[in-house]
Design an enzyme around this catalytic site. Structure first.
Site, PDB file in Angstrom:
ATOM      1  N   ARG A 205      11.243  -4.266  -4.150  1.00 58.67           N
ATOM      2  CA  ARG A 205       9.776  -4.288  -4.128  1.00 58.67           C
ATOM      3  C   ARG A 205       9.139  -3.015  -4.687  1.00 58.67           C
ATOM      4  O   ARG A 205       8.481  -2.258  -3.990  1.00 58.67           O
ATOM      5  CB  ARG A 205       9.259  -4.602  -2.714  1.00 58.67           C
ATOM      6  CG  ARG A 205       9.796  -5.909  -2.222  1.00 58.67           C
ATOM      7  CD  ARG A 205       9.162  -6.353  -0.960  1.00 58.67           C
ATOM      8  NE  ARG A 205       7.783  -6.786  -1.130  1.00 58.67           N
ATOM      9  CZ  ARG A 205       7.020  -7.199  -0.128  1.00 58.67           C
ATOM     10  NH1 ARG A 205       7.505  -7.224   1.088  1.00 58.67           N
ATOM     11  NH2 ARG A 205       5.788  -7.584  -0.349  1.00 58.67           N
TER      12      ARG A 205
ATOM     13  N   CYS B  85      12.796  -2.414   2.079  1.00 56.64           N
ATOM     14  CA  CYS B  85      12.242  -3.674   2.573  1.00 56.64           C
ATOM     15  C   CYS B  85      13.368  -4.690   2.683  1.00 56.64           C
ATOM     16  O   CYS B  85      14.317  -4.646   1.899  1.00 56.64           O
ATOM     17  CB  CYS B  85      11.180  -4.128   1.574  1.00 56.64           C
ATOM     18  SG  CYS B  85      10.538  -5.749   1.917  1.00 56.64           S
TER      19      CYS B  85
ATOM     20  N   LYS C  82      -3.215 -14.590   5.969  1.00 54.62           N
ATOM     21  CA  LYS C  82      -2.853 -13.168   6.080  1.00 54.62           C
ATOM     22  C   LYS C  82      -2.960 -12.470   4.731  1.00 54.62           C
ATOM     23  O   LYS C  82      -3.579 -11.414   4.615  1.00 54.62           O
ATOM     24  CB  LYS C  82      -1.405 -13.056   6.594  1.00 54.62           C
ATOM     25  CG  LYS C  82      -0.774 -11.698   6.373  1.00 54.62           C
ATOM     26  CD  LYS C  82       0.629 -11.630   6.933  1.00 54.62           C
ATOM     27  CE  LYS C  82       1.741 -11.978   5.975  1.00 54.62           C
ATOM     28  NZ  LYS C  82       2.131 -10.904   5.044  1.00 54.62           N
ATOM     29  N   ASN C  83      -2.345 -13.079   3.707  1.00 54.99           N
ATOM     30  CA  ASN C  83      -2.224 -12.371   2.434  1.00 54.99           C
ATOM     31  C   ASN C  83      -3.528 -12.329   1.654  1.00 54.99           C
ATOM     32  O   ASN C  83      -3.611 -11.664   0.630  1.00 54.99           O
ATOM     33  CB  ASN C  83      -1.074 -12.960   1.603  1.00 54.99           C
ATOM     34  CG  ASN C  83       0.265 -12.591   2.233  1.00 54.99           C
ATOM     35  OD1 ASN C  83       0.327 -11.708   3.103  1.00 54.99           O
ATOM     36  ND2 ASN C  83       1.313 -13.279   1.835  1.00 54.99           N
TER      37      ASN C  83
ATOM     38  N   VAL D 141      11.818 -14.879  -7.021  1.00 49.55           N
ATOM     39  CA  VAL D 141      10.786 -13.857  -6.841  1.00 49.55           C
ATOM     40  C   VAL D 141      11.361 -12.578  -6.219  1.00 49.55           C
ATOM     41  O   VAL D 141      11.105 -11.481  -6.715  1.00 49.55           O
ATOM     42  CB  VAL D 141       9.598 -14.406  -6.015  1.00 49.55           C
ATOM     43  CG1 VAL D 141       8.525 -13.335  -5.841  1.00 49.55           C
ATOM     44  CG2 VAL D 141       9.009 -15.645  -6.690  1.00 49.55           C
TER      45      VAL D 141
ATOM     46  N   ARG E 187       4.108 -10.280  12.959  1.00 47.28           N
ATOM     47  CA  ARG E 187       3.368  -9.608  11.885  1.00 47.28           C
ATOM     48  C   ARG E 187       2.543 -10.613  11.089  1.00 47.28           C
ATOM     49  O   ARG E 187       1.502 -10.265  10.537  1.00 47.28           O
ATOM     50  CB  ARG E 187       4.341  -8.927  10.917  1.00 47.28           C
ATOM     51  CG  ARG E 187       4.953  -7.671  11.453  1.00 47.28           C
ATOM     52  CD  ARG E 187       5.736  -6.975  10.375  1.00 47.28           C
ATOM     53  NE  ARG E 187       4.940  -6.891   9.144  1.00 47.28           N
ATOM     54  CZ  ARG E 187       5.415  -6.546   7.961  1.00 47.28           C
ATOM     55  NH1 ARG E 187       6.678  -6.253   7.822  1.00 47.28           N
ATOM     56  NH2 ARG E 187       4.629  -6.491   6.911  1.00 47.28           N
TER      57      ARG E 187
ATOM     58  N   ARG F 283       3.849  -2.618   3.899  1.00 42.80           N
ATOM     59  CA  ARG F 283       3.767  -2.184   2.498  1.00 42.80           C
ATOM     60  C   ARG F 283       2.425  -2.509   1.867  1.00 42.80           C
ATOM     61  O   ARG F 283       1.964  -1.809   0.970  1.00 42.80           O
ATOM     62  CB  ARG F 283       4.836  -2.892   1.668  1.00 42.80           C
ATOM     63  CG  ARG F 283       6.218  -2.713   2.121  1.00 42.80           C
ATOM     64  CD  ARG F 283       7.123  -3.583   1.289  1.00 42.80           C
ATOM     65  NE  ARG F 283       6.990  -3.244  -0.119  1.00 42.80           N
ATOM     66  CZ  ARG F 283       7.681  -2.315  -0.723  1.00 42.80           C
ATOM     67  NH1 ARG F 283       8.583  -1.636  -0.075  1.00 42.80           N
ATOM     68  NH2 ARG F 283       7.488  -2.060  -2.000  1.00 42.80           N
TER      69      ARG F 283
ATOM     70  N   ASP G 141       7.528 -17.542   0.009  1.00 46.12           N
ATOM     71  CA  ASP G 141       7.258 -17.347   1.439  1.00 46.12           C
ATOM     72  C   ASP G 141       7.549 -18.596   2.274  1.00 46.12           C
ATOM     73  O   ASP G 141       7.414 -18.562   3.500  1.00 46.12           O
ATOM     74  CB  ASP G 141       5.803 -16.909   1.667  1.00 46.12           C
ATOM     75  CG  ASP G 141       5.562 -15.479   1.216  1.00 46.12           C
ATOM     76  OD1 ASP G 141       6.548 -14.762   0.971  1.00 46.12           O
ATOM     77  OD2 ASP G 141       4.388 -15.082   1.113  1.00 46.12           O
TER      78      ASP G 141
HETATM   79  C1  EPZ Z   1       2.874 -10.676  -1.970  1.00 44.67           C
HETATM   80  O1  EPZ Z   1       3.738  -9.542  -1.998  1.00 44.67           O
HETATM   81  C2  EPZ Z   1       2.874 -11.172  -0.543  1.00 44.67           C
HETATM   82  N1  EPZ Z   1       2.423 -10.113   0.333  1.00 44.67           N
HETATM   83  C3  EPZ Z   1       4.278 -11.605  -0.153  1.00 44.67           C
HETATM   84  O2  EPZ Z   1       4.200 -12.158   1.140  1.00 44.67           O
HETATM   85  C4  EPZ Z   1       4.764 -12.676  -1.123  1.00 44.67           C
HETATM   86  O3  EPZ Z   1       6.100 -12.992  -0.820  1.00 44.67           O
HETATM   87  C5  EPZ Z   1       4.665 -12.169  -2.551  1.00 44.67           C
HETATM   88  O4  EPZ Z   1       3.309 -11.705  -2.828  1.00 44.67           O
HETATM   89  C6  EPZ Z   1       5.018 -13.223  -3.584  1.00 44.67           C
HETATM   90  O5  EPZ Z   1       4.209 -14.343  -3.418  1.00 44.67           O
HETATM   91  C7  EPZ Z   1       1.125  -9.907   0.489  1.00 44.67           C
HETATM   92  O6  EPZ Z   1       0.273 -10.551  -0.123  1.00 44.67           O
HETATM   93  C8  EPZ Z   1       0.725  -8.864   1.468  1.00 44.67           C
HETATM   94  P1  EPZ Z   1       4.688  -9.305  -5.827  1.00 44.67           P
HETATM   95  P2  EPZ Z   1       3.746  -8.584  -3.255  1.00 44.67           P
HETATM   96  O7  EPZ Z   1       4.105  -8.017  -6.262  1.00 44.67           O
HETATM   97  O8  EPZ Z   1       2.373  -8.458  -3.766  1.00 44.67           O
HETATM   98  C9  EPZ Z   1       8.384  -7.412  -8.265  1.00 44.67           C
HETATM   99  C10 EPZ Z   1       4.949 -12.544   3.374  1.00 44.67           C
HETATM  100  O9  EPZ Z   1       5.990 -12.894   3.986  1.00 44.67           O
HETATM  101  N2  EPZ Z   1       7.472  -6.295  -8.574  1.00 44.67           N
HETATM  102  O10 EPZ Z   1       4.173 -10.567  -6.419  1.00 44.67           O
HETATM  103  O11 EPZ Z   1       4.473  -7.360  -2.863  1.00 44.67           O
HETATM  104  C11 EPZ Z   1       8.774  -7.390  -6.788  1.00 44.67           C
HETATM  105  O12 EPZ Z   1       9.828  -6.490  -6.547  1.00 44.67           O
HETATM  106  C12 EPZ Z   1       5.010 -11.600   2.203  1.00 44.67           C
HETATM  107  O13 EPZ Z   1       3.821 -12.882   3.717  1.00 44.67           O
HETATM  108  C13 EPZ Z   1       7.884  -5.290  -9.404  1.00 44.67           C
HETATM  109  O14 EPZ Z   1       8.981  -5.293  -9.934  1.00 44.67           O
HETATM  110  O15 EPZ Z   1       4.629  -9.434  -4.256  1.00 44.67           O
HETATM  111  C14 EPZ Z   1       9.118  -8.829  -6.547  1.00 44.67           C
HETATM  112  O16 EPZ Z   1      10.438  -9.072  -6.945  1.00 44.67           O
HETATM  113  C15 EPZ Z   1       6.316 -10.987   1.923  1.00 44.67           C
HETATM  114  N3  EPZ Z   1       7.024  -4.244  -9.661  1.00 44.67           N
HETATM  115  C16 EPZ Z   1       8.167  -9.600  -7.464  1.00 44.67           C
HETATM  116  O17 EPZ Z   1       7.712  -8.632  -8.425  1.00 44.67           O
HETATM  117  C17 EPZ Z   1       5.775  -4.194  -9.085  1.00 44.67           C
HETATM  118  O18 EPZ Z   1       5.047  -3.227  -9.357  1.00 44.67           O
HETATM  119  C18 EPZ Z   1       6.966 -10.213  -6.757  1.00 44.67           C
HETATM  120  O19 EPZ Z   1       6.252  -9.224  -6.059  1.00 44.67           O
HETATM  121  C19 EPZ Z   1       5.373  -5.234  -8.251  1.00 44.67           C
HETATM  122  C20 EPZ Z   1       6.218  -6.289  -7.988  1.00 44.67           C
END
Ligand code: EPZ
Length: 422
Positions: A121, A116, A22-23, A326, A396, A92, A304
């Site tokens: 996020r 969320c 998916k991701n 995370v 989803r 998102r 995840d």
């Molecule tokens: C991706 O989300 C995945 N989603 C998530 O999968 C996964 O949990 C996550 O990466 C971590 O591996 C998709 O790929 C669609 P991040 P993403 O940006 O990109 C903080 C699932 O169940 N952060 O690495 O949103 C954020 O708040 C999902 O399949 C900031 O502070 O994750 C978080 O605490 C859910 N500022 C951490 O970083 C930013 O601008 C990691 O977020 C961006 C992120």
């Protein structure tokens, strides 16, 4: 809203083919916006999030057609630049179109994602990166408008190796003028898959899969045909489900190199893990052993799979400690697990899980995709029949989860939700 009824105590046994990630698929779909023409993406999971991303592309003016798990995206017509709130609030990850739209049109208008269930996020790292490349933003009526008449390559150092920020910046940088360097980049296999497709399309990228990615911008992108990598989180979920039931499954197509730490932790919990031609065989006889684990960006233990692992460890011999690094709110599902008899105490980003001998069925809710998967795993190991409501969250992210679990021997069925009396 359907609910899922799962009767525990059935051993999972057999083989399950792991669908495309998916991701990864979601980002490859966004990347198709960079080129004009027909992109073919194979092995795209038939799940709600991919349908939502299809709607995002259609809203932008692209043609989207499915043939089984092959997705055709036609970007030959005139494309728009706006992604509405109805779609961003459903998913998102829709904001990942910002990068390719900026690269191709120098403009984008995307609804700001709201709250969320797993954390605040933010998207500040995405925006900081675009700003370094010369983009300017205005916010109005819940929309973010980005303008970058000239997108200029830049040195971008991420405060945290965010998956989404790395991908979004990467997709902007491939179309920017000159060289971009992303430091402290995320290293997830899905990012390598995205970089591979971008290179096939004509981009010049080095270092994807490491903490430093170097990109030389170009404006000549060709549509391509690409096969999505297998979903390591789906593979991990089936592996943990098998271990919960004292069963054994062959995860066909799963990539052992994407699941090293997960398989190590399952082995620590007493599982046997064998890498075979074309897959990984995982099984566990008897109760799991307690294991401590810490979620971290790849190659660390994936956040995840944290809820699913917690469900397994809730019946382990001994006490385990899980640390979530995370997402700040990814323990919300613990209260649901406790309703089934799990003995878990959380403090900040730590959870202490005292293994219970058994879990008992109870009505519970799926709070998000992975929390929902954790409730199913708990239910597979519990006595009696567990009712899991809000099961749409699971749909989803997991393709045909009910039928594939049933094919492995699980006893489960779906029913429409019972309306709450007024
Ligand atoms: C991706 O989300 C995945 N989603 C998530 O999968 C996964 O949990 C996550 O990466 C971590 O591996 C998709 O790929 C669609 P991040 P993403 O940006 O990109 C903080 C699932 O169940 N952060 O690495 O949103 C954020 O708040 C999902 O399949 C900031 O502070 O994750 C978080 O605490 C859910 N500022 C951490 O970083 C930013 O601008 C990691 O977020 C961006 C992120």
């Amino acid at each position: 809203m359907d609910r899922l009824l799962v009767t525990g105590g059935r051993r999972l046994e057999g083989a399950v083919r792991i669908n495309g990630a998916k991701n990864s698929a979601l980002k490859l779909m966004a990347a198709a916006l960079l080129a004009e023409g027909h992109t073919l993406i194979e092995n795209v999971p038939r799940i709600m999030d991919c349908s939502t991303m299809g709607e995002v592309l259609e809203h932008l003016g692209a043609g989207v057609g499915w043939d089984g798990t092959t997705l055709m995206i036609d970007t030959t017509g005139r494309l728009g630049i706006e992604t509405p709130y109805e779609l961003v609030r459903k998913m998102r990850a829709s904001i990942v179109v910002l990068g390719p739209l900026l690269a191709r049109f120098g403009r984008a208008r995307v609804a700001m994602p709201g709250g969320c269930n797993i954390g605040s996020r933010k998207i500040d790292l995405h925006l900081k990166g675009f700003e370094r490349m010369g983009a300017r933003f205005t916010y109005e009526h819940g929309y973010l408008e980005a303008i970058a008449p000239v997108l200029q390559g830049a040195m971008i150092s991420l405060d945290f190796p965010s998956v989404g920020a790395t991908e979004n910046i990467l997709m902007a940088a491939v179309g920017a003028r000159g060289r971009t360097i992303i430091e402290n980049a995320a290293r997830e296999p899905e990012i390598q898959d995205l970089a591979n497709v971008l290179v096939e399309m004509g981009a010049k990228i080095e270092g994807a899969g490491t903490t430093t990615i170097e990109i030389e911008g170009t404006d000549a992108f060709e549509p391509v045909r690409h096969r999505v990598i297998p979903d390591r989180i789906a593979a991990g979920t089936f592996a943990i489900a098998a271990c919960m039931t004292g069963g054994e499954v062959l995860l066909e197509d799963a990539r052992p190199d994407h699941l090293e730490l997960v398989m190590d932790k399952l082995q620590e919990a007493g599982a046997t893990v064998e890498v075979e031609d074309g897959g990984i065989r995982v099984g566990l006889a008897g109760r799991p052993l307690a294991v401590d684990f810490v979620t971290l960006p790849y190659p660390g233990f994936p956040t995840d799979l944290q809820p699913q692992m917690m469900a397994l460890l809730s019946v382990a011999r001994g006490t385990s400690i899980a640390t979530e690094n995370v997402f700040e709110s990814r323990f919300m599902f613990v209260d649901e697990l406790k309703r089934m008899g799990a003995d878990i105490r959380t403090e900040g980003h730590h959870a202490v899980i005292r293994g219970a001998e058994w879990l008992s069925s109870a009505p519970v809710r799926a709070l998000d995709i992975r929390a929902g998967a954790a409730m199913i795993i708990a239910a597979l190991g519990a006595d009696g029949t567990t009712e899991i409501s809000d099961i749409h969250h699971v749909d989803r992210g997991y393709q045909d989860l009910d039928s594939r679990l049933a094919a492995l021997g699980a006893e489960l069925r779906r029913e429409p939700a019972v309306p709450i009396p007024a």
